[in-house]
Motif scaffolding. Structure first.
Motif, PDB file in Angstrom:
ATOM      1  N   ARG A 160      47.120  54.652  23.716  1.00 58.42           N
ATOM      2  CA  ARG A 160      48.577  55.173  23.674  1.00 58.42           C
ATOM      3  C   ARG A 160      49.443  54.363  22.468  1.00 58.42           C
ATOM      4  NH1 ARG A 160      53.326  55.628  28.037  1.00 58.42           N
ATOM      5  NH2 ARG A 160      54.946  56.069  26.916  1.00 58.42           N
ATOM      6  N   HIS A 161      48.769  53.479  22.423  1.00 58.82           N
ATOM      7  CA  HIS A 161      49.866  52.913  21.197  1.00 58.82           C
ATOM      8  C   HIS A 161      49.041  52.985  19.833  1.00 58.82           C
ATOM      9  CE1 HIS A 161      52.045  51.563  24.410  1.00 58.82           C
ATOM     10  NE2 HIS A 161      52.918  51.836  23.991  1.00 58.82           N
ATOM     11  N   THR A 162      49.329  52.536  18.567  1.00 57.80           N
ATOM     12  CA  THR A 162      48.657  52.293  17.475  1.00 57.80           C
ATOM     13  C   THR A 162      48.023  50.795  16.176  1.00 57.80           C
ATOM     14  OG1 THR A 162      50.241  53.179  15.659  1.00 57.80           O
ATOM     15  CG2 THR A 162      48.673  54.521  16.646  1.00 57.80           C
ATOM     16  N   SER A 163      49.097  50.040  16.615  1.00 61.80           N
ATOM     17  CA  SER A 163      49.712  49.059  16.876  1.00 61.80           C
ATOM     18  C   SER A 163      49.921  47.838  17.589  1.00 61.80           C
ATOM     19  CB  SER A 163      49.576  48.972  14.806  1.00 61.80           C
ATOM     20  OG  SER A 163      51.522  49.910  14.920  1.00 61.80           O
ATOM     21  N   GLY A 164      50.061  46.868  16.778  1.00 63.78           N
ATOM     22  CA  GLY A 164      50.928  46.088  17.747  1.00 63.78           C
ATOM     23  C   GLY A 164      51.047  45.534  19.113  1.00 63.78           C
ATOM     24  N   THR A 165      51.920  44.763  19.369  1.00 71.52           N
ATOM     25  CA  THR A 165      51.078  43.745  20.754  1.00 71.52           C
ATOM     26  C   THR A 165      50.704  45.351  21.714  1.00 71.52           C
ATOM     27  OG1 THR A 165      53.474  42.732  20.305  1.00 71.52           O
ATOM     28  CG2 THR A 165      52.675  42.593  22.436  1.00 71.52           C
ATOM     29  N   TRP A 166      51.737  46.105  21.962  1.00 73.17           N
ATOM     30  CA  TRP A 166      51.267  47.398  23.388  1.00 73.17           C
ATOM     31  C   TRP A 166      49.923  47.093  22.773  1.00 73.17           C
ATOM     32  CZ3 TRP A 166      54.002  47.671  27.638  1.00 73.17           C
ATOM     33  CH2 TRP A 166      54.455  47.747  27.878  1.00 73.17           C
ATOM     34  N   ARG A 167      49.344  47.990  22.098  1.00 68.44           N
ATOM     35  CA  ARG A 167      48.086  47.707  21.465  1.00 68.44           C
ATOM     36  C   ARG A 167      46.980  46.996  22.338  1.00 68.44           C
ATOM     37  NH1 ARG A 167      45.084  52.342  18.837  1.00 68.44           N
ATOM     38  NH2 ARG A 167      42.600  51.188  17.907  1.00 68.44           N
ATOM     39  N   LEU A 168      47.943  45.626  21.763  1.00 61.81           N
ATOM     40  CA  LEU A 168      46.272  44.563  22.220  1.00 61.81           C
ATOM     41  C   LEU A 168      46.565  44.654  23.785  1.00 61.81           C
ATOM     42  CD1 LEU A 168      47.816  41.956  19.539  1.00 61.81           C
ATOM     43  CD2 LEU A 168      45.832  43.458  19.805  1.00 61.81           C
ATOM     44  N   MET A 169      47.939  45.157  24.351  1.00 55.34           N
ATOM     45  CA  MET A 169      47.975  44.992  25.698  1.00 55.34           C
ATOM     46  C   MET A 169      47.142  46.181  26.808  1.00 55.34           C
ATOM     47  SD  MET A 169      51.873  43.951  26.239  1.00 55.34           S
ATOM     48  CE  MET A 169      52.034  43.789  27.849  1.00 55.34           C
ATOM     49  N   GLU A 170      46.540  47.153  25.600  1.00 52.66           N
ATOM     50  CA  GLU A 170      45.773  47.983  25.955  1.00 52.66           C
ATOM     51  C   GLU A 170      44.376  47.325  26.141  1.00 52.66           C
ATOM     52  OE1 GLU A 170      46.556  51.937  25.128  1.00 52.66           O
ATOM     53  OE2 GLU A 170      47.896  51.019  24.196  1.00 52.66           O
ATOM     54  N   ASP A 171      43.790  46.515  25.116  1.00 49.71           N
ATOM     55  CA  ASP A 171      43.058  46.447  24.916  1.00 49.71           C
ATOM     56  C   ASP A 171      42.432  45.351  26.195  1.00 49.71           C
ATOM     57  OD1 ASP A 171      42.206  48.033  22.592  1.00 49.71           O
ATOM     58  OD2 ASP A 171      42.567  46.352  21.255  1.00 49.71           O
ATOM     59  N   TYR A 172      43.258  43.811  25.890  1.00 53.55           N
ATOM     60  CA  TYR A 172      43.128  43.044  26.552  1.00 53.55           C
ATOM     61  C   TYR A 172      43.173  42.920  28.286  1.00 53.55           C
ATOM     62  CZ  TYR A 172      41.379  41.404  22.245  1.00 53.55           C
ATOM     63  OH  TYR A 172      40.135  41.323  21.034  1.00 53.55           O
ATOM     64  N   LEU A 173      44.615  43.673  28.405  1.00 50.49           N
ATOM     65  CA  LEU A 173      44.927  43.551  29.611  1.00 50.49           C
ATOM     66  C   LEU A 173      44.537  44.788  30.484  1.00 50.49           C
ATOM     67  CD1 LEU A 173      48.242  42.272  28.887  1.00 50.49           C
ATOM     68  CD2 LEU A 173      46.527  41.294  29.678  1.00 50.49           C
ATOM     69  N   GLY A 174      44.048  45.932  29.772  1.00 48.75           N
ATOM     70  CA  GLY A 174      43.143  47.442  30.090  1.00 48.75           C
ATOM     71  C   GLY A 174      44.368  47.665  30.728  1.00 48.75           C
ATOM     72  N   LEU A 175      46.163  47.833  29.999  1.00 45.26           N
ATOM     73  CA  LEU A 175      46.642  48.415  30.553  1.00 45.26           C
ATOM     74  C   LEU A 175      45.862  50.354  30.175  1.00 45.26           C
ATOM     75  CD1 LEU A 175      49.373  47.249  28.595  1.00 45.26           C
ATOM     76  CD2 LEU A 175      49.258  46.306  30.621  1.00 45.26           C
ATOM     77  N   ARG A 176      46.599  50.839  31.233  1.00 42.62           N
ATOM     78  CA  ARG A 176      46.450  52.166  31.565  1.00 42.62           C
ATOM     79  C   ARG A 176      47.007  53.292  31.107  1.00 42.62           C
ATOM     80  NH1 ARG A 176      45.100  49.301  35.786  1.00 42.62           N
ATOM     81  NH2 ARG A 176      41.956  49.145  36.888  1.00 42.62           N
ATOM     82  N   GLN A 177      47.096  52.957  29.390  1.00 42.17           N
ATOM     83  CA  GLN A 177      47.469  54.237  28.894  1.00 42.17           C
ATOM     84  C   GLN A 177      47.028  55.365  27.923  1.00 42.17           C
ATOM     85  OE1 GLN A 177      51.313  53.357  27.596  1.00 42.17           O
ATOM     86  NE2 GLN A 177      50.329  51.999  29.958  1.00 42.17           N
ATOM     87  N   SER A 178      46.319  55.727  27.828  1.00 46.39           N
ATOM     88  CA  SER A 178      45.258  56.630  27.334  1.00 46.39           C
ATOM     89  C   SER A 178      45.057  58.303  27.827  1.00 46.39           C
ATOM     90  CB  SER A 178      44.032  56.069  26.548  1.00 46.39           C
ATOM     91  OG  SER A 178      42.809  55.900  27.908  1.00 46.39           O
ATOM     92  N   ASN A 179      44.600  58.762  27.331  1.00 49.12           N
ATOM     93  CA  ASN A 179      44.944  60.278  28.117  1.00 49.12           C
ATOM     94  C   ASN A 179      44.033  61.508  27.653  1.00 49.12           C
ATOM     95  OD1 ASN A 179      45.097  60.762  25.261  1.00 49.12           O
ATOM     96  ND2 ASN A 179      47.411  61.972  26.190  1.00 49.12           N
ATOM     97  N   VAL A 180      43.611  62.196  27.595  1.00 48.13           N
ATOM     98  CA  VAL A 180      42.563  63.542  27.347  1.00 48.13           C
ATOM     99  C   VAL A 180      43.779  64.412  27.335  1.00 48.13           C
ATOM    100  CG1 VAL A 180      40.881  64.969  28.215  1.00 48.13           C
ATOM    101  CG2 VAL A 180      41.026  62.600  28.963  1.00 48.13           C
ATOM    102  N   VAL A 181      42.663  65.255  26.247  1.00 46.71           N
ATOM    103  CA  VAL A 181      43.919  65.933  26.030  1.00 46.71           C
ATOM    104  C   VAL A 181      42.858  67.195  25.413  1.00 46.71           C
ATOM    105  CG1 VAL A 181      44.781  67.601  23.535  1.00 46.71           C
ATOM    106  CG2 VAL A 181      45.804  64.851  23.887  1.00 46.71           C
ATOM    107  N   TYR A 182      43.696  68.481  26.207  1.00 44.37           N
ATOM    108  CA  TYR A 182      43.116  69.639  25.892  1.00 44.37           C
ATOM    109  C   TYR A 182      43.155  70.825  24.951  1.00 44.37           C
ATOM    110  CZ  TYR A 182      41.296  74.213  27.048  1.00 44.37           C
ATOM    111  OH  TYR A 182      40.655  75.934  26.836  1.00 44.37           O
ATOM    112  N   ALA A 183      42.350  71.637  23.953  1.00 47.15           N
ATOM    113  CA  ALA A 183      42.943  72.155  22.771  1.00 47.15           C
ATOM    114  C   ALA A 183      43.052  73.595  22.845  1.00 47.15           C
ATOM    115  CB  ALA A 183      42.752  71.449  21.751  1.00 47.15           C
ATOM    116  N   SER A 184      43.211  74.874  22.874  1.00 45.90           N
ATOM    117  CA  SER A 184      42.886  76.203  23.054  1.00 45.90           C
ATOM    118  C   SER A 184      43.339  76.497  21.757  1.00 45.90           C
ATOM    119  CB  SER A 184      43.110  76.540  24.602  1.00 45.90           C
ATOM    120  OG  SER A 184      42.325  77.931  24.540  1.00 45.90           O
ATOM    121  N   GLY A 185      43.044  77.443  21.248  1.00 44.11           N
ATOM    122  CA  GLY A 185      43.388  77.854  19.204  1.00 44.11           C
ATOM    123  C   GLY A 185      44.747  76.926  18.827  1.00 44.11           C
TER     124      GLY A 185
END
Length: 348
Positions: free
Chosen positions: A176-201
């Motif tokens: 969800r985060h592109t840089s910084g502390t929050w991104r590191l926390m996603e990597d190493y603490l396993g924060l559940r922040q990412s997603n799935v996107v649907y595109a139509s047209g």
């Protein structure tokens, strides 16, 4: 003073337990014992063959190749490419398809959609110029034609993509985060922040979120099921797909390893390249280790709560480091990776 020491001891114990939990959840304590049935019959010279798509009817592979070792290190970045491998040939030689594509191209996840026997659509996630896009190509036989570039603010950190039809697809954002502390926390603490996107047209919308490092994604049209890999949680998420593209969560498949890209065999079984030790993978990706362990798992999914997960290939990095994808074809399995220099052909 004694009370202070007791509190300090409790805090140290909690901190130690927290660190141990992070290490355990990343597979740090797992012992990797190399083993598989069969033989490695070829290593194809392709750097960073991170994703592979197959057309079994037409007997070819499409490989996404990016020399990440030079791009992430101090060397001069080299243009990535899409390659075709003819599965009817006696030996497998990659043919560059994107030689005429003159924009910066560093491909990641790809999707291949068969339109007819002579025409396929290819979607390729591209990380170039500090941003992210999805490049759309048409494959006529063995000739690739660039069609268009798709861009949207929802492409925060796209990892993999799967086409549902010629104008509709899903993709994962692994952060969800592109840089910084929050991104590191996603990597190493396993924060559940990412997603799935649907595109139509021209419409893009989030259809699920709260995933720990959403990675590989694939769709089984026969069962109308979408599968999403969460390597940080060592699981595969299963969804049903409705007519509007919305998802209904069914269950998590406990995979026991850091699952990456998802492919299918003729029977609908899932084949997944994986990282059994995420800590060693992180060290390898950062250039601090020369190798990282690899694993291939096969998942037989019959329905809710009825599945089997089998580890069919395990290597400490001597044969292949950081495996990301495994594509079966007859008695062969093609195994790709993050930034090794070779794509491995394993004969069972």
């Amino acid at each position: 003073m004694k009370r202070f020491l007791r509190i300090l001891l409790i805090l140290l114990i909690l901190l130690a337990a927290f660190v141990l939990q992070i290490l355990h959840s990343g597979g740090f304590f797992r012992k990797v014992v190399p083993g598989f049935e069969g033989n490695i019959i070829q290593k194809i010279n392709l750097p960073g063959a991170e994703d592979i798509a197959i057309s079994r009817e037409d007997r070819f592979l499409i490989v996404s190749s990016d020399d990440r070792a030079s791009r992430w290190g101090k060397g001069k970045p080299r243009q990535g490419g899409l390659f075709m491998i003819d599965l009817s040939a006696e030996s497998f030689t990659p043919k560059l398809l994107t030689g005429a594509f003159d924009s910066p191209f560093y491909p990641h996840g790809i999707s291949l959609l068969r339109l007819d026997s002579a025409l396929h659509q290819i979607l390729a996630i591209n990380h170039a110029n500090g941003g992210h896009t999805i490049e759309v190509f048409l494959l006529y036989g063995d000739s690739l034609v660039y069609e268009k570039t798709l861009a949207d603010e929802s492409m925060i950190s796209p990892n993999d993509v799967v086409a549902i039809s010629v104008n509709a697809f899903y993709f994962t954002n692994d952060h969800r985060h592109t840089s910084g502390t929050w991104r590191l926390m996603e990597d190493y603490l396993g924060l559940r922040q990412s997603n799935v996107v649907y595109a139509s047209g021209s419409s893009y919308r989030e259809v699920d979120h709260g995933i720990a490092y959403a990675n590989g994604i694939n769709y089984d049209p026969t069962r109308n099921l979408l599968f999403v890999a969460s390597p940080r949680d060592f699981l595969i998420k299963v969804y049903s797909v409705n007519s509007q593209g919305d998802l209904t969560f069914i269950e998590d498949i406990q995979a026991g390893t850091g699952v990456d890209n998802i492919e299918f065999d003729d029977s609908g079984n899932l084949w997944i390249g994986a990282h059994p030790n995420l800590m060693k993978f992180a060290s390898y990706a950062a250039g601090k280790s020369e190798k990282a362990p690899s694993e291939v798992i096969q998942v037989t999914y019959r329905g809710i709560g009825d599945y089997e997960v089998s580890s069919v290939f395990l290597d400490d990095g001597a044969i292949i480091s950081a495996s990301t994808v495994a594509v079966p074809f007859t008695n062969l399995i093609f195994i790709g990776n993050v930034m090794d220099n070779e794509l491995v052909v394993w004969k069972r």
